[in-house]
Design an enzyme around this catalytic site. Structure first.
Site, short mmCIF file in Angstrom:
data_model
loop_
_atom_site.label_atom_id
_atom_site.label_comp_id
_atom_site.label_asym_id
_atom_site.label_seq_id
_atom_site.Cartn_x
_atom_site.Cartn_y
_atom_site.Cartn_z
N GLU A 193 0.82 -1.23 0.04
CA GLU A 193 -0.16 0.24 -0.12
C GLU A 193 1.01 1.14 0.13
O GLU A 193 2.13 1.26 0.37
CB GLU A 193 -0.97 -0.05 1.23
N ASP A 194 0.33 2.35 -0.37
CA ASP A 194 1.20 3.61 -0.31
C ASP A 194 1.45 4.07 1.13
O ASP A 194 0.62 3.49 2.06
CB ASP A 194 0.19 4.68 -1.10
N VAL A 195 2.16 5.09 1.14
CA VAL A 195 2.88 5.50 2.46
C VAL A 195 1.54 6.08 3.29
O VAL A 195 1.38 5.88 4.32
CB VAL A 195 3.55 6.83 2.34
N LYS A 337 -7.20 4.80 -6.33
CA LYS A 337 -7.32 6.46 -6.29
C LYS A 337 -7.51 7.04 -7.62
O LYS A 337 -8.35 8.17 -7.83
CB LYS A 337 -5.87 7.14 -5.92
#
Lengths: 379, 242
Positions: A193-195, A337
């Site tokens: 997953e992203d930050v 997103k």
């Protein structure tokens, strides 16, 4: 070299079998390497007083030097020079592939002149140059939850400077490295997953390969304690189902990355006002097909392509005139997103196009990673 | 000047090129993404939090708790990328701590768009035709890229035409690249729906996506104006008009 011996043995046996009139193939011959093991294992076993195990995790490697043998290679080089071209990144021209090629090219008679079968006895003993002990890698698997929106999965360092404190990988590996006393580790997970994205629910499967561990035996109790130690040390991540697994099992985790579904929760903003009725229809859309061009945010490092992905189901939660929460269940590899903000119209359809407004994603959480590995452990 | 938080936009820095080729008010806006591809060692993908650049104007929506979604994915040092192979044409210096040494070069995706002042975006203008065939031998629509380094892409210089747009009042406008780099894609959505270009010039109505060459990434913005500098140009225009 084993290659030469193998070929000589093959030619020698071929001749004998022909004389005896018996049919056979290359597969019928025992590899010189295997024959060597059959002979040497019992001898080592007796000398050292321990059982010999060809598949042990504990490996002792001994490097020998024998100038006489090196000369054999040079014969090959002169007999077949175009097989041995020097190239960068190679320590020696005599790579396995090059030798195999040369052996196939050389005529049998020429070969047998230099390498008779059985071979002559070497005149000198070989010297042992180096001895190194190594433990085979062990694998620890589990699932991790990420509760911080400011934590990268792997360390974020630019020009020697750390841009963000810590990482999921470091928070988990710190304790494992200490307990297993390994030289290094390799962290991998079923997707990432992203930050700024949290991982909730059962967490995301991960596997940690511990290289050359000095300690490899842990009871289930000890693993539980290790898990607790990791969990006590940080509120940014939590791990569960921590257990030792085999190398083969890692394949199941990677499978999951491509095939299994994921569920998400997204907080969405819209420019024009929305009422409950305006978003209700999203709940009824099933198996929505998306065409997603490689997102602009990763286009600098990924090839340009269009990927078809499915949004299996959606469930909306109205908040106010400009916000709602959307729960989605999607195919693996869907860019969430981009589905929300449309990525300049390069993901179609998108929430904006479905609602006929401009939409943006404010928060994203992974609610579940639907991979049923590693096995759930009872508490 | 600043558009609302329209999703991807917040991660872009805006650069401007006004009066291209001396034609008044034919202004372009280049959106440069904050994510950069870094090379010069292992294949690290470093994403900067936009530290060295002006933070784009964002109008926060009216919600109490709100985020500045950080540019995503920090896949930093070697540890996360061990399974990937290394670039062939780069020297590797894979130290144990995974920090690559050597010169850093970077590539940041750029989106070419019309600036609001462009004549095509003024009221009363209707777009008649958009043509990506810029010469007998060259159609931007035939651009094909492959692989990560976008091989096969048409190479663009600052004044390379991307397309020609004609309006119903008989005027013709050439849209220029404004930066040097490889053409990644042109926006085919505006071909089927030209109104998109006028309705959403900074997002769905973009013209093209360009990836500057590694070595030139830092210099591409030298020929362009920052948002502030552009606003001064606009002020001068207004005052000289009155």
């Amino acid at each position: 070299m084993a290659g030469d011996l193998q070929r000589a043995a093959w030619l020698g046996v071929k001749q004998q079998m022909r004389n005896l009139g018996l049919p056979f193939t290359k597969d019928d011959i025992v590899q010189v390497k295997e024959a060597y093991k059959w002979i040497i294992h019992p001898q080592l076993s007796e000398e050292l007083g321990v059982p010999a195990d060809g598949k042990s995790l504990f490996e002792v490697s001994v490097v020998f030097a024998h100038p006489e043998t090196d000369e054999e290679c040079h014969f090959l080089a002169t007999a077949c020079p175009d097989c041995f071209k020097p190239a960068k990144n190679k320590q020696s021209v005599f790579t396995r592939m090059a030798v195999i090629k040369a052996l196939e090219k050389i005529k049998e008679e020429d070969f047998l002149k230099h390498f008779p079968c059985p071979p002559s006895s070497p005149k000198n003993l070989c010297d042992a140059l180096e001895i190194e002990c190594n433990n085979g890698a062990v694998f620890v698997a589990g699932r991790y939850n990420k509760y911080s929106r400011n934590l990268p999965q792997t360390p974020w360092i630019i020009d020697g400077e750390r841009k963000l404190e810590s990482s999921v990988e470091e928070l988990i590996s710190e304790h494992l490295m200490a307990e297993f006393k390994a030289d290094s580790f390799n962290f991998s997970s079923s997707g990432r997953e992203d930050v700024d994205v949290r991982t909730l629910g059962n967490g995301r499967p991960f596997a940690m390969e511990l290289v050359n561990p000095r300690r490899i035996h842990f009871t289930a109790e000890e693993m539980k304690r290790l898990q607790q130690a990791i969990n006590d040390s940080s509120d940014k991540i939590q791990v569960r189902d921590l257990q030792l697994v085999t190398r083969e099992a890692i394949g199941r985790m990677k499978e999951g990355e491509e095939e299994k579904t994921k569920t998400y929760s997204a907080l969405i903003w819209t420019d024009k006002a929305i009422q409950r009725e305006d978003i209700a229809f999203l709940d009824d859309i099933k198996e929505l097909k998306l065409d997603q061009k490689t997102p602009l945010r990763v286009l600098h490092r990924r090839p340009l392509a269009v990927r078809c992905r499915l949004i299996h189901t959606m469930k909306s939660e109205y908040i106010d005139e400009h916000h709602f929460r959307l729960h989605l269940k999607t195919q693996a590899g869907t860019y969430i997103k981009e589905f929300v903000h449309g990525d300049f119209g390069r993901t179609k359809p998108n929430i904006g196009s479905l609602l006929n407004r401009t939409a943006d994603i404010l928060e994203l959480d992974v609610e579940s990673v639907d991979v049923d590995w590693p096995p759930t452990l009872a508490d | 000047m600043a558009a609302g938080p329209g999703g991807a936009e917040r991660y872009f820095t805006r650069w401007y090129k006004p009066d291209v080729k001396g034609r008044p008010c034919e202004d372009f806006c280049v959106l440069q993404h904050s994510n950069r591809r870094v090379a010069g060692g292992c294949r690290l993908d470093i994403q900067l939090l936009g530290v060295n650049q002006p933070v784009p104007d964002v109008e926060s929506p009216s919600i109490p708790y709100l985020p500045l979604l950080q540019p995503i994915r920090a896949s930093g040092a070697f540890l996360g990328l061990q399974s990937q192979r290394q670039e062939q044409n780069l020297t590797t210096d894979y130290t144990k701590t995974g920090r690559a040494s050597g010169s850093w070069v970077e590539a940041r995706i750029c989106v070419i768009t019309l600036a609001e002042a462009h004549p095509l975006l003024q009221s009363g203008k209707t777009i008649k035709n958009i043509n990506y065939q810029i010469s007998a031998n060259c159609s931007r629509l035939q651009n094909k890229v492959s692989g990560k380094s976008k091989r096969g892409a048409q190479f663009l210089t600052e004044l390379a035409p991307l397309c020609r747009i004609s309006s119903s009042d008989g005027e013709e406008y050439t849209i220029y690249s404004c930066i040097r780099g490889r053409l990644i894609e042109v926006n085919e959505n505006i071909l089927s729906n030209p109104a998109l270009l006028q309705e959403k010039p900074s997002t769905e109505g973009y013209i093209a996506v360009v990836l500057p060459k590694f070595e030139e990434s830092k210099s591409i913005t030298q020929g362009l104006l920052t948002q502030k500098e552009y606003e001064e140009v606009l002020m001068k225009r207004r005052s000289s008009a009155s």
